[in-house]
Write a protein that holds these residues in place. Structure first.
Motif, mmCIF file in Angstrom:
data_model
loop_
_atom_site.group_PDB
_atom_site.id
_atom_site.type_symbol
_atom_site.label_atom_id
_atom_site.label_comp_id
_atom_site.label_asym_id
_atom_site.label_seq_id
_atom_site.Cartn_x
_atom_site.Cartn_y
_atom_site.Cartn_z
ATOM 1 N N LEU A 198 0.845 -1.209 0.000
ATOM 2 C CA LEU A 198 0.000 0.000 0.000
ATOM 3 C C LEU A 198 0.876 1.255 0.000
ATOM 4 O O LEU A 198 0.589 2.229 -0.681
ATOM 5 N N HIS A 199 1.942 1.179 0.767
ATOM 6 C CA HIS A 199 2.849 2.322 0.882
ATOM 7 C C HIS A 199 3.494 2.640 -0.475
ATOM 8 O O HIS A 199 3.568 3.800 -0.889
ATOM 9 N N ALA A 200 3.904 1.588 -1.186
ATOM 10 C CA ALA A 200 4.545 1.796 -2.491
ATOM 11 C C ALA A 200 3.584 2.478 -3.461
ATOM 12 O O ALA A 200 3.995 3.259 -4.318
ATOM 13 N N GLN A 201 2.301 2.195 -3.296
ATOM 14 C CA GLN A 201 1.299 2.844 -4.182
ATOM 15 C C GLN A 201 0.871 4.212 -3.648
ATOM 16 O O GLN A 201 -0.006 4.861 -4.214
ATOM 17 N N ARG A 202 1.424 4.598 -2.519
ATOM 18 C CA ARG A 202 1.072 5.874 -1.860
ATOM 19 C C ARG A 202 -0.424 5.942 -1.540
ATOM 20 O O ARG A 202 -1.063 6.985 -1.677
ATOM 21 N N LYS A 203 -0.950 4.800 -1.115
ATOM 22 C CA LYS A 203 -2.384 4.760 -0.809
ATOM 23 C C LYS A 203 -2.635 4.482 0.664
ATOM 24 O O LYS A 203 -3.762 4.185 1.075
ATOM 25 N N GLY A 204 -1.601 4.448 1.454
ATOM 26 C CA GLY A 204 -1.747 4.088 2.875
ATOM 27 C C GLY A 204 -0.541 3.274 3.282
ATOM 28 O O GLY A 204 0.559 3.478 2.769
ATOM 29 N N GLY A 205 -0.766 2.340 4.207
ATOM 30 C CA GLY A 205 0.332 1.453 4.599
ATOM 31 C C GLY A 205 1.252 2.051 5.638
ATOM 32 O O GLY A 205 2.291 1.469 5.967
ATOM 33 N N ILE A 206 0.879 3.222 6.161
ATOM 34 C CA ILE A 206 1.681 3.829 7.224
ATOM 35 C C ILE A 206 0.808 3.925 8.477
ATOM 36 O O ILE A 206 -0.355 4.330 8.404
ATOM 37 N N ASN A 248 -1.169 -0.042 21.063
ATOM 38 C CA ASN A 248 -0.624 1.327 20.987
ATOM 39 C C ASN A 248 -0.689 1.936 19.592
ATOM 40 O O ASN A 248 -0.195 3.047 19.386
ATOM 41 N N VAL A 249 -1.304 1.208 18.654
ATOM 42 C CA VAL A 249 -1.513 1.815 17.333
ATOM 43 C C VAL A 249 -2.551 2.928 17.515
ATOM 44 O O VAL A 249 -3.601 2.722 18.116
ATOM 45 N N ILE A 250 -2.216 4.126 17.001
ATOM 46 C CA ILE A 250 -3.159 5.247 17.101
ATOM 47 C C ILE A 250 -4.057 5.211 15.859
ATOM 48 O O ILE A 250 -3.565 5.256 14.735
ATOM 49 N N GLY A 251 -5.359 5.093 16.096
ATOM 50 C CA GLY A 251 -6.289 4.992 14.971
ATOM 51 C C GLY A 251 -6.180 3.628 14.316
ATOM 52 O O GLY A 251 -5.858 2.636 14.966
ATOM 53 N N GLU A 252 -6.422 3.613 12.988
ATOM 54 C CA GLU A 252 -6.416 2.329 12.285
ATOM 55 C C GLU A 252 -5.027 1.995 11.739
ATOM 56 O O GLU A 252 -4.316 2.891 11.285
ATOM 57 N N VAL A 253 -4.723 0.690 11.762
ATOM 58 C CA VAL A 253 -3.473 0.235 11.136
ATOM 59 C C VAL A 253 -3.514 0.642 9.656
ATOM 60 O O VAL A 253 -4.574 0.586 9.012
ATOM 61 N N ASP A 254 -2.389 1.055 9.138
ATOM 62 C CA ASP A 254 -2.215 1.447 7.723
ATOM 63 C C ASP A 254 -2.805 2.813 7.374
ATOM 64 O O ASP A 254 -2.739 3.242 6.224
ATOM 65 N N HIS A 255 -3.427 3.465 8.328
ATOM 66 C CA HIS A 255 -4.030 4.780 8.014
ATOM 67 C C HIS A 255 -3.529 5.875 8.960
ATOM 68 O O HIS A 255 -4.294 6.710 9.412
ATOM 69 N N GLY A 256 -2.235 5.824 9.239
ATOM 70 C CA GLY A 256 -1.640 6.765 10.190
ATOM 71 C C GLY A 256 -1.689 8.209 9.729
ATOM 72 O O GLY A 256 -1.805 9.119 10.540
ATOM 73 N N PHE A 257 -1.624 8.421 8.397
ATOM 74 C CA PHE A 257 -1.579 9.805 7.906
ATOM 75 C C PHE A 257 -2.876 10.559 8.174
ATOM 76 O O PHE A 257 -2.861 11.766 8.357
ATOM 77 N N THR A 258 -3.981 9.824 8.206
ATOM 78 C CA THR A 258 -5.236 10.532 8.478
ATOM 79 C C THR A 258 -5.170 11.152 9.867
ATOM 80 O O THR A 258 -5.726 12.208 10.117
ATOM 81 N N LYS A 259 -4.432 10.493 10.765
ATOM 82 C CA LYS A 259 -4.262 11.056 12.116
ATOM 83 C C LYS A 259 -3.331 12.268 12.082
ATOM 84 O O LYS A 259 -3.534 13.239 12.799
ATOM 85 N N ALA A 260 -2.312 12.165 11.210
ATOM 86 C CA ALA A 260 -1.351 13.277 11.151
ATOM 87 C C ALA A 260 -2.023 14.561 10.674
ATOM 88 O O ALA A 260 -1.691 15.654 11.114
ATOM 89 N N ILE A 261 -2.980 14.401 9.788
ATOM 90 C CA ILE A 261 -3.641 15.582 9.210
ATOM 91 C C ILE A 261 -4.456 16.328 10.267
ATOM 92 O O ILE A 261 -4.530 17.545 10.254
ATOM 93 N N HIS A 262 -5.061 15.545 11.216
ATOM 94 C CA HIS A 262 -5.838 16.203 12.268
ATOM 95 C C HIS A 262 -4.980 17.229 12.979
ATOM 96 O O HIS A 262 -3.919 16.918 13.486
ATOM 97 N N GLY A 263 -5.409 18.410 13.030
ATOM 98 C CA GLY A 263 -4.698 19.394 13.835
ATOM 99 C C GLY A 263 -3.586 20.127 13.124
ATOM 100 O O GLY A 263 -3.133 21.164 13.597
ATOM 101 N N ILE A 264 -3.156 19.604 11.994
ATOM 102 C CA ILE A 264 -2.030 20.225 11.308
ATOM 103 C C ILE A 264 -2.392 21.662 10.891
ATOM 104 O O ILE A 264 -1.566 22.563 10.891
ATOM 105 N N ASN A 265 -3.674 21.866 10.558
ATOM 106 C CA ASN A 265 -4.114 23.213 10.153
ATOM 107 C C ASN A 265 -4.012 24.200 11.304
ATOM 108 O O ASN A 265 -3.614 25.349 11.120
ATOM 109 N N ASN A 266 -4.389 23.743 12.504
ATOM 110 C CA ASN A 266 -4.260 24.625 13.667
ATOM 111 C C ASN A 266 -2.805 25.007 13.873
ATOM 112 O O ASN A 266 -2.492 26.125 14.247
ATOM 113 N N GLY A 267 -1.916 24.034 13.615
ATOM 114 C CA GLY A 267 -0.484 24.293 13.764
ATOM 115 C C GLY A 267 -0.043 25.400 12.823
ATOM 116 O O GLY A 267 0.672 26.320 13.208
ATOM 117 N N ARG A 268 -0.499 25.309 11.585
ATOM 118 C CA ARG A 268 -0.091 26.304 10.576
ATOM 119 C C ARG A 268 -0.655 27.684 10.892
ATOM 120 O O ARG A 268 0.012 28.702 10.702
#
Ligand SMILES: Cc1cc2nc3c(=O)[nH]c(=O)nc-3n(C[C@H](O)[C@H](O)[C@H](O)COP(=O)(O)OP(=O)(O)OC[C@H]3O[C@@H](n4cnc5c(N)ncnc54)[C@H](O)[C@@H]3O)c2cc1C
Length: 411
Positions: A198-206, A248-268
């Protein structure tokens, strides 16, 4: 259109100023030599002196008691979630009145998505929330956000850190770089590849893991001394056969980036507020200096080239402030994240503050370069701002792509 600062927000800003005057400034004054002499502030290896960390902890915890530390944090996690307009105006106020202070910025209020009650933690399992959130909310313990690697910054899909499942655990190996607060944090939100296909296809996997930094296999190798300092806040981390429980996985396995996006706008937006506030501080200093410094028999404020610089700073700040406020309003009032506008604001405000400091230093002549006036500290801060949370180029890329897809709106 009503541009008045909301009454509640103004009250928070007033209370915050009182807190700074009563609690923080006296502590800074008592410890001036430790805080404002870099040879004392940092250890040989670039880490902050343990006494500095103690002071930061005192301020953090007092701020938490007073309700400031968690006021922008997620409601779901126990924060007040005061929203982007307040976040922007509070960041502006802190940096307009108290810029470049060691116990204020990122101490009284944590970085919006990499520390404190970050929305990333929404994805923690309930049992872990119960276990960890109280000490994070009281500011006794802090976090870091481990995404960037030596070969993956702007292109986050380039990360190589891998996690392999072993029964109820994951075994993680890799290297992280530029991780803010890593040398001091109790926990890391660590990103690793869990599905190479999934990661190689840039569709998730992180996936994103909640990791105790004292765990075996998690080592802060070195602090990155940054931009004219003897030390820094960001570090390089080696992850060597680090074992992390599956829970200790935060959120769903393979969908870590969706968690990273949360809040990033407030940071900016918070970064933009900091730039807008700090730029106003620098301009005020330049205006005051221009009226007292005399050359050729008159105050330099009477020379047109100095007036030109002052006016250009004011135009830049006014434009930045209004676009940031409009964007904050847009985030607060629309269901869709205004990604194009957030990118324009982050790039513009972080570049604007550099231009303003540059002119403010120029107006001060030689004095502008002296460490005493702190303009140079602001100048260094300003230069730094254009890289983290998306470089200026990456934000321009986002803006251009959005326009090329047909979004030509400016309202
Ligand atoms: C002080 C500081 C604190 C940080 N804190 C954290 C943290 O807590 N956690 C974390 O995970 N990361 C953190 N970072 C990392 C930060 O997010 C990255 O540095 C940033 O994303 C840029 O990545 P890079 O440094 O690898 O530069 P690169 O991605 O290598 O970029 C190099 C240059 O190429 C340009 N570029 C790249 N791609 C394009 C493109 N498509 N088009 C045009 N130009 C392009 C960039 O704009 C830049 O000018 C921090 C960085 C700094 C400096």
């Amino acid at each position: 259109m009503d541009f008045t600062i909301p009454e509640d927000t103004q009250e928070i800003i007033n209370a915050l100023k009182q807190f700074i005057e009563k609690v923080v400034i006296p502590l800074e004054e008592e410890n001036h030599d430790l805080l404002y002499n870099e040879r004392n502030y940092y250890l040989e290896d670039g880490r902050r002196h343990p006494k500095v960390e103690e002071l930061r902890k005192i301020v953090r915890m007092e701020s938490a008691k007073a309700g400031f530390y968690t006021m922008l944090g997620d409601k779901e996690l126990g924060g007040e979630q005061l929203g982007p307009i307040t976040a922007l105006l509070v960041a502006e106020a802190i940096n307009k009145f108290y810029p470049n202070r060691k116990l204020i910025d990122q101490v009284i209020i944590p970085s919006p998505f990499t520390n404190g009650l970050t929305p990333v933690l929404r994805g923690l399992k309930p049992s872990l929330k119960e276990k960890y959130l109280p000490k994070i909310a009281s500011a006794e313990e802090t976090l870091c956000f481990g995404l960037t690697e030596p070969d993956a910054g702007s292109d986050v899909w380039g990360i190589r850190t891998k996690a392999v499942r072993d029964g109820d655990e994951w075994v993680i190996n890799g290297t992280k770089q530029w991780i803010s607060n890593a040398p001091y944090a109790n926990y890391c939100m660590l990103f690793a590849i869990t599905n190479p296909e999934l990661h190689a296809q840039r569709k998730g996997g992180i996936s994103c893991f909640f990791v105790e930094t004292k765990s075996e296999g998690f080592t802060v190798d070195s602090v990155i001394a940054t931009m004219g300092s003897l030390g820094g806040d960001a570090a390089i981390i080696t992850i060597d056969n680090l074992r992390v429980p599956h829970e200790n996985v935060i959120g769903e396995v393979d969908h870590g980036f969706t968690k990273a996006i949360h809040g990033i706008n407030n940071g900016r937006l918070g970064m933009s507020g900091k730039c807008i506030g700090s730029a106003q501080w620098a301009l005020k200093k330049a205006v005051e200096y221009a009226q007292i410094r005399k050359t050729f028999g008159k105050p330099i404020a009477e020379h047109q080239m100095i007036q030109n610089m002052i006016a250009e700073c004011a135009m830049d700040i006014y434009a930045a402030r209004n676009m940031a406020l409009h964007c904050a309003w847009k985030i607060e009032n629309s269901k869709k994240t205004p990604a194009k506008e957030i990118s324009m604001v982050k790039a513009y405000c972080t570049e604007m503050v550099g231009r303003v400091y540059d002119k403010a230093i120029q107006i001060h002549g030689g004095m502008g370069l002296s460490n005493e006036l702190e303009l140079e500290a602001g100048y260094r801060m300003a230069r730094l701002m254009r890289i983290p949370d998306g470089t200026s180029e990456i934000h321009r890329r986002t803006v251009a792509r959005s326009l090329l897809k047909g979004d030509l709106t400016f309202s």
